[in-house]
Design an enzyme around this catalytic site. Structure first.
Site, mmCIF file in Angstrom:
data_model
loop_
_atom_site.group_PDB
_atom_site.id
_atom_site.type_symbol
_atom_site.label_atom_id
_atom_site.label_comp_id
_atom_site.label_asym_id
_atom_site.label_seq_id
_atom_site.Cartn_x
_atom_site.Cartn_y
_atom_site.Cartn_z
ATOM 1 C CG HIS A 165 36.066 68.144 -0.585
ATOM 2 N ND1 HIS A 165 36.858 69.249 -0.316
ATOM 3 C CD2 HIS A 165 34.794 68.533 -0.309
ATOM 4 C CE1 HIS A 165 36.103 70.239 0.098
ATOM 5 N NE2 HIS A 165 34.844 69.835 0.110
ATOM 6 C CG ASP A 208 39.614 69.887 -3.193
ATOM 7 O OD1 ASP A 208 38.839 69.112 -2.594
ATOM 8 O OD2 ASP A 208 39.263 70.549 -4.195
ATOM 9 C CG ASP A 258 34.060 73.469 1.905
ATOM 10 O OD1 ASP A 258 33.860 72.241 1.882
ATOM 11 O OD2 ASP A 258 33.815 74.216 0.948
ATOM 12 C CD GLU A 280 33.471 69.720 -3.386
ATOM 13 O OE1 GLU A 280 32.233 69.811 -3.482
ATOM 14 O OE2 GLU A 280 34.197 70.661 -2.992
ATOM 15 C CD GLU A 328 30.963 69.206 1.043
ATOM 16 O OE1 GLU A 328 31.192 70.279 1.636
ATOM 17 O OE2 GLU A 328 31.541 68.875 -0.007
#
Length: 358
Positions: A70, A72, A100, A130, A159
């Site tokens: 992701h 964002d 992250d 996300e 992740e």
């Protein structure tokens, strides 16, 4: 529009994309930059849905892998732009998104550009939203409009996992526990009923709650039930007639969403409970042959993923999935978010070796 140089190192790419703000709901600039850079690569077919970018090889391989991340982040809090940092003799990149999960995204972009002849076909996904409600998630939207893009034998989410393999994930539930009262002037409080005071037993139950540790397919998942927000009050001289305690429940992947919902209702029996967000967990999926092969290739020892990730989305579609990316999950969303440079390099090396080995 900022340009991304995919010939740069994955460390420099991490720095570049972290310096493009992309808080959830504001991913457009970064999505444009990714599409522009990836769209120049002749070996990839590129598709865009909102601020989600998908790029696929079409080599006719016997197996297909999805590798996703992701783009964002949670809100910025004085931790931009990215800067170099040395801690205990180890080089780090510091700043919002380094953990992250823009370091993982950078590795994926680098490999997507350079792996023109991988041993499996690869679907790369970079997606939006996300970090907010599941209904806004770019993969959720994409799975409804283009479910064919999710067809795969195995999936990897970039992740943060400290460069180790984390199997499955906990489920995630948010609920509002409400108490009601009667408004009155605070100088004559006895003619009203204070809804905030009535929330005291809710907080007491949370304080006394003891979360479980649950073994699932050899990995031990830790659950948690916590108050994350309290809303109440009308004015400085009014007894409030409503108080809302928002609680977050992280539950082991062995527990269904129905059982998780019932558990929260049981904990707060006697109170009004509204579930406002709910996402199932994912079992580890490490029994799949490709998963075992991947774990062996990168030399990792599988661990559980405590936070919710989109491995659950792939698991629900019947695609075994794991988390594998640079960065310490404990520093995700932290104001001192930082990723060791050597982890970025190691994750790139591990993925590259696995995807190109014969």
């Amino acid at each position: 529009m900022p340009a991304l140089d995919l010939s740069a190192t994955s460390v420099d790419l991490t720095r570049a994309i972290c310096d493009i703000p992309s808080v959830s709901g504001d991913e457009g600039v970064l999505a444009d930059a990714i599409q522009d850079a990836i769209g120049r690569l002749a070996h990839l077919d590129v598709y865009r849905d909102g601020d989600t970018i998908v790029a696929r090889t079409d080599l006719g391989r016997a197996q297909r892998i999805v590798i996703a991340g992701h783009i964002d982040t949670v809100p910025i809090n004085g931790n931009m732009p990215t800067r170099d940092l040395e801690l205990d003799g180890r080089a780090h990149l510091w700043g919002r998104g380094t953990v992250d999960m823009k370091a993982g995204v950078a590795v994926q972009l680098k490999l997507a550009a350079e792996l023109v002849d991988p041993r499996v076909d690869i679907t790369w996904m970079w997606y939006d939203h996300e970090e907010v409600e599941a209904e806004l998630n770019g993969l959720n939207r994409l799975s409804a409009s283009r479910p064919d893009l999710f067809a795969a034998d195995f999936a990897i989410l970039g992740e943060p996992s400290n460069g180790q393999v984390e199997g499955g994930c906990n489920g995630n539930l948010r609920a509002i526990v409400r108490t009601h009262g009667v408004r009155a002037h605070s100088a004559r409080a006895w003619v009203g009923e204070n809804a905030i005071h009535k929330a005291a037993p809710v907080l007491a139950r949370l304080a006394e709650y003891r979360p479980r540790e649950v073994a699932v397919e050899g990995l031990v998942y830790r659950e948690g039930l916590n108050a994350v927000r309290i809303r109440g009050g009308v004015a400085g001289n009014v007894v409030p007639d409503l108080c809302e305690v928002e609680v977050n429940y992280r539950f082991a992947p062995s527990r269904s969403v129905e059982r998780a919902t019932q558990h929260v209702r049981d904990v707060f029996a006697g109170f009004e409970v509204e579930v406002v967000d709910l996402a199932a967990g994912a079992r580890p999926g490490l029994d799949a042959p490709l998963a075992q092969e991947f774990v062996a290739a990168v030399g990792a020892e599988p661990r559980p993923k405590y936070g919710w990730t989109d491995v659950a989305r792939f698991s629900a579609l019947g695609v075994p999935a794991v988390n594998y990316g640079p960065g310490d999950p404990h520093l995700a969303h932290h104001d001192e978010e930082r990723v060791p440079v050597d982890q970025i390099v190691d994750v790139e090396r591990g993925l590259r070796a696995w995807l190109t080995s014969s």
